[in-house]
Design a protein around this motif. Sequence first.
Motif, PDB file in Angstrom:
ATOM      1  N   ASN A  38       1.390  24.947   4.444  1.00 48.06           N
ATOM      2  CA  ASN A  38       0.691  23.698   4.759  1.00 48.06           C
ATOM      3  C   ASN A  38       0.512  22.829   3.509  1.00 48.06           C
ATOM      4  O   ASN A  38       0.559  21.602   3.574  1.00 48.06           O
ATOM      5  CB  ASN A  38      -0.655  23.971   5.437  1.00 48.06           C
ATOM      6  N   LEU A  39       0.346  23.476   2.359  1.00 50.63           N
ATOM      7  CA  LEU A  39       0.112  22.741   1.119  1.00 50.63           C
ATOM      8  C   LEU A  39       1.296  21.856   0.739  1.00 50.63           C
ATOM      9  O   LEU A  39       1.111  20.811   0.096  1.00 50.63           O
ATOM     10  CB  LEU A  39      -0.198  23.722  -0.015  1.00 50.63           C
ATOM     11  N   SER A  40       2.511  22.230   1.140  1.00 52.40           N
ATOM     12  CA  SER A  40       3.687  21.447   0.785  1.00 52.40           C
ATOM     13  C   SER A  40       3.593  20.016   1.319  1.00 52.40           C
ATOM     14  O   SER A  40       4.047  19.073   0.673  1.00 52.40           O
ATOM     15  CB  SER A  40       4.958  22.114   1.322  1.00 52.40           C
ATOM     16  N   VAL A  41       3.011  19.866   2.507  1.00 53.27           N
ATOM     17  CA  VAL A  41       2.810  18.538   3.075  1.00 53.27           C
ATOM     18  C   VAL A  41       1.470  17.958   2.638  1.00 53.27           C
ATOM     19  O   VAL A  41       1.366  16.779   2.281  1.00 53.27           O
ATOM     20  CB  VAL A  41       2.880  18.590   4.623  1.00 53.27           C
ATOM     21  N   LEU A 200       2.776  18.846  12.220  1.00 57.24           N
ATOM     22  CA  LEU A 200       1.374  19.005  12.627  1.00 57.24           C
ATOM     23  C   LEU A 200       0.444  18.522  11.526  1.00 57.24           C
ATOM     24  O   LEU A 200      -0.488  17.747  11.773  1.00 57.24           O
ATOM     25  CB  LEU A 200       1.096  20.466  12.965  1.00 57.24           C
ATOM     26  N   CYS A 201       0.708  18.983  10.299  1.00 55.31           N
ATOM     27  CA  CYS A 201      -0.128  18.560   9.172  1.00 55.31           C
ATOM     28  C   CYS A 201      -0.012  17.055   8.945  1.00 55.31           C
ATOM     29  O   CYS A 201      -1.008  16.375   8.654  1.00 55.31           O
ATOM     30  CB  CYS A 201       0.273  19.316   7.904  1.00 55.31           C
ATOM     31  N   GLY A 202       1.220  16.527   9.086  1.00 55.57           N
ATOM     32  CA  GLY A 202       1.404  15.087   8.930  1.00 55.57           C
ATOM     33  C   GLY A 202       0.574  14.299   9.929  1.00 55.57           C
ATOM     34  O   GLY A 202      -0.072  13.306   9.569  1.00 55.57           O
ATOM     35  N   ALA A 203       0.552  14.750  11.176  1.00 55.77           N
ATOM     36  CA  ALA A 203      -0.205  14.042  12.217  1.00 55.77           C
ATOM     37  C   ALA A 203      -1.711  14.169  11.987  1.00 55.77           C
ATOM     38  O   ALA A 203      -2.459  13.194  12.140  1.00 55.77           O
ATOM     39  CB  ALA A 203       0.171  14.601  13.587  1.00 55.77           C
ATOM     40  N   VAL A 204      -2.168  15.377  11.625  1.00 57.52           N
ATOM     41  CA  VAL A 204      -3.597  15.588  11.380  1.00 57.52           C
ATOM     42  C   VAL A 204      -4.067  14.766  10.186  1.00 57.52           C
ATOM     43  O   VAL A 204      -5.131  14.141  10.213  1.00 57.52           O
ATOM     44  CB  VAL A 204      -3.898  17.087  11.153  1.00 57.52           C
ATOM     45  N   ILE A 205      -3.268  14.767   9.123  1.00 54.64           N
ATOM     46  CA  ILE A 205      -3.621  14.002   7.921  1.00 54.64           C
ATOM     47  C   ILE A 205      -3.707  12.513   8.231  1.00 54.64           C
ATOM     48  O   ILE A 205      -4.645  11.824   7.801  1.00 54.64           O
ATOM     49  CB  ILE A 205      -2.590  14.254   6.796  1.00 54.64           C
ATOM     50  N   ALA A 206      -2.741  12.006   8.978  1.00 49.93           N
ATOM     51  CA  ALA A 206      -2.721  10.573   9.303  1.00 49.93           C
ATOM     52  C   ALA A 206      -3.936  10.169  10.124  1.00 49.93           C
ATOM     53  O   ALA A 206      -4.413   9.026  10.030  1.00 49.93           O
ATOM     54  CB  ALA A 206      -1.439  10.238  10.060  1.00 49.93           C
ATOM     55  N   HIS A 208      -7.036  12.327  10.571  1.00 50.62           N
ATOM     56  CA  HIS A 208      -8.341  12.842  10.133  1.00 50.62           C
ATOM     57  C   HIS A 208      -8.431  13.131   8.633  1.00 50.62           C
ATOM     58  O   HIS A 208      -9.471  13.582   8.165  1.00 50.62           O
ATOM     59  CB  HIS A 208      -8.673  14.124  10.899  1.00 50.62           C
ATOM     60  N   GLY A 209      -7.352  12.957   7.892  1.00 47.87           N
ATOM     61  CA  GLY A 209      -7.397  13.224   6.463  1.00 47.87           C
ATOM     62  C   GLY A 209      -6.848  14.591   6.106  1.00 47.87           C
ATOM     63  O   GLY A 209      -6.697  15.476   6.960  1.00 47.87           O
ATOM     64  N   TRP A 210      -6.549  14.792   4.816  1.00 47.57           N
ATOM     65  CA  TRP A 210      -5.852  16.007   4.392  1.00 47.57           C
ATOM     66  C   TRP A 210      -6.705  17.268   4.538  1.00 47.57           C
ATOM     67  O   TRP A 210      -6.180  18.347   4.801  1.00 47.57           O
ATOM     68  CB  TRP A 210      -5.343  15.862   2.962  1.00 47.57           C
ATOM     69  N   ALA A 211      -8.012  17.173   4.373  1.00 45.64           N
ATOM     70  CA  ALA A 211      -8.866  18.362   4.485  1.00 45.64           C
ATOM     71  C   ALA A 211      -8.809  18.957   5.889  1.00 45.64           C
ATOM     72  O   ALA A 211      -8.835  20.186   6.063  1.00 45.64           O
ATOM     73  CB  ALA A 211     -10.303  18.013   4.110  1.00 45.64           C
ATOM     74  N   ALA A 212      -8.713  18.094   6.900  1.00 43.71           N
ATOM     75  CA  ALA A 212      -8.668  18.571   8.285  1.00 43.71           C
ATOM     76  C   ALA A 212      -7.448  19.436   8.546  1.00 43.71           C
ATOM     77  O   ALA A 212      -7.486  20.364   9.374  1.00 43.71           O
ATOM     78  CB  ALA A 212      -8.683  17.380   9.239  1.00 43.71           C
ATOM     79  N   ALA A 213      -6.339  19.168   7.841  1.00 46.59           N
ATOM     80  CA  ALA A 213      -5.133  19.978   8.026  1.00 46.59           C
ATOM     81  C   ALA A 213      -5.377  21.419   7.583  1.00 46.59           C
ATOM     82  O   ALA A 213      -4.868  22.369   8.205  1.00 46.59           O
ATOM     83  CB  ALA A 213      -3.973  19.371   7.246  1.00 46.59           C
ATOM     84  N   SER A 310       7.194   7.870   4.959  1.00 44.27           N
ATOM     85  CA  SER A 310       5.745   7.956   5.125  1.00 44.27           C
ATOM     86  C   SER A 310       5.362   9.387   5.486  1.00 44.27           C
ATOM     87  O   SER A 310       6.216  10.218   5.785  1.00 44.27           O
ATOM     88  CB  SER A 310       5.292   7.011   6.249  1.00 44.27           C
ATOM     89  N   ILE A 311       4.059   9.665   5.494  1.00 45.00           N
ATOM     90  CA  ILE A 311       3.592  11.034   5.714  1.00 45.00           C
ATOM     91  C   ILE A 311       3.978  11.547   7.105  1.00 45.00           C
ATOM     92  O   ILE A 311       4.345  12.712   7.270  1.00 45.00           O
ATOM     93  CB  ILE A 311       2.061  11.121   5.493  1.00 45.00           C
ATOM     94  N   LYS A 312       3.926  10.677   8.130  1.00 43.51           N
ATOM     95  CA  LYS A 312       4.309  11.122   9.476  1.00 43.51           C
ATOM     96  C   LYS A 312       5.797  11.425   9.552  1.00 43.51           C
ATOM     97  O   LYS A 312       6.221  12.458  10.077  1.00 43.51           O
ATOM     98  CB  LYS A 312       3.942  10.054  10.513  1.00 43.51           C
TER      99      LYS A 312
END
Length: 506
Positions: A38-41, A200-206, A208-213, A310-312
């Motif tokens: 998960n950290l890679s994203v 998944l991490c890309g969508a969550v970050i976009a 709710h922010g990176w901590a939520a991932a 972009s992140i997504k």
Amino acid sequence: MAGNLNICKITMPRLPTRMALAAMAWLGFINLYMVRINLSVIIVAMVRRNSTVDRRAPCLSPFNNTLGLETDDNPRMTENEEGEMNWDETIQGFVLGSFFYGYAVSQIIGGRVSELYGTKWVFGGCIFSGGLSALLSPVAARAHYGVFIALRIIQGICQGMSWPSMHACIARWIPPLERPRFIAFVYFAAALSTSFTMPLCGAVIATHGWAAAFYVTGALSLVWCVLWFGFMHDSPREHPRITSKELKYIEDALQEQGRNTDCSLKLPVRSIVTSLPVWAIIFANAGNTWGLAVFIAQLPTYMKNILGFSIKQNGFLSALPFLLRYVGAILWSSLGDWLTTHRYLSIRASRRLFSILALWGPATMVLGVSFAGCNWQATIGLICLAFFCNGAVTASIMVNHTDIAPNFSGTLLGIDNTFSSIVSFVVPVVVGVMTDGEQTLGQWQKVFWICVPMYAFTEVFYLAFSSGSVQPWNYRDETSADQELSAKNGEHSELIMLSDEQNVKK
């Protein structure tokens, strides 16, 4: 109603327990890798880009324009995607590699403990520790990057036992001819996990922010632990619902291969250290890991800083190669099983054939990536094809430990993974140093060039010294092992002679 229930009992076949084990282990590897990669994203969203260099990505394609996601002068890099951590590329390299500092420590211990005492608590503990570490990651990262590195090292120590412990489980549960398929299905859930963890991490970050991932991936791991500890059993004989037919099938197959159910076998350290087939696996896996580490840890960074996605988009496109790696793993392992089961190829020939595909295939594709430049379609296509070929490790390198020493397969994988872990924490640091303040196509081309000889030369060593036969030191007594092998060879020769006589009569 009772009659209907009886009909159901008669007509609905019982799921083999080893298939239920495969399903649970599959979910386990999904979660194992979810909290690992998960950290890679996430780091792409955590960290601000180096302010001393041009923030514009060197390559700009019309891809994002077709999706309508650009919002400022830089079509791919928006200000709201800049993170809160002021870490340069070298620090990011140490952060990405820190998991493997700890991961290398516990490999051999995990394999041996699982051989002696079982896989249930070892593998389950690995997933639990990973979930807990993910939940603590945002606090650690905001405190100081040193605290975050320490947490990742601890996570690596705990999770380093995972693969060796499952190898020990395979040696207890899975008949030899089924192992390539089991490994492809279960172990390569890691690749499948990567393929949907990144988007998944890309969508969550976009949203709710990176901590939520971190929170989402950590919570999923803890839920899986409840199921694993409730339903897992360390051996077929301990399982309360296994049928006598399946138990006999498994035990007969393991006994024929040379698997000893006595856990007190003394570890033949000297024989393992001096075994060329063992070193062949180690070298091949080290070369494979170098290329894999470059793309697992650095592909999202390359997609953002060079291709400018972009992140997504980054999460989705970075996941495609790993999805194809999983598809390739299933395909190549099934083909390998078919070739060996129908005796078109010996185990040794099959392992070598698929190792060529797994290592030389990616070497060729990565060479193409280094010259693809800003052609993002060619870059992504070649990386996907490289990973599809690399799925063949399930029919070669990854299963070879159980071929040569089923009684010590967990320990062998632990030794193998120790060396691979060293490679895994060296790679992000090397890439970080090479690209620190120089996020250019030229520097990344050099990164890709290094992968080619790593793949190619380690495969040459594997082809020269690998084996598909059980080694004499797999047994308690090497003298009796020689006698057993001689007897088997004698029986095999008699069968060949008998077959030849029948052919002459025909």
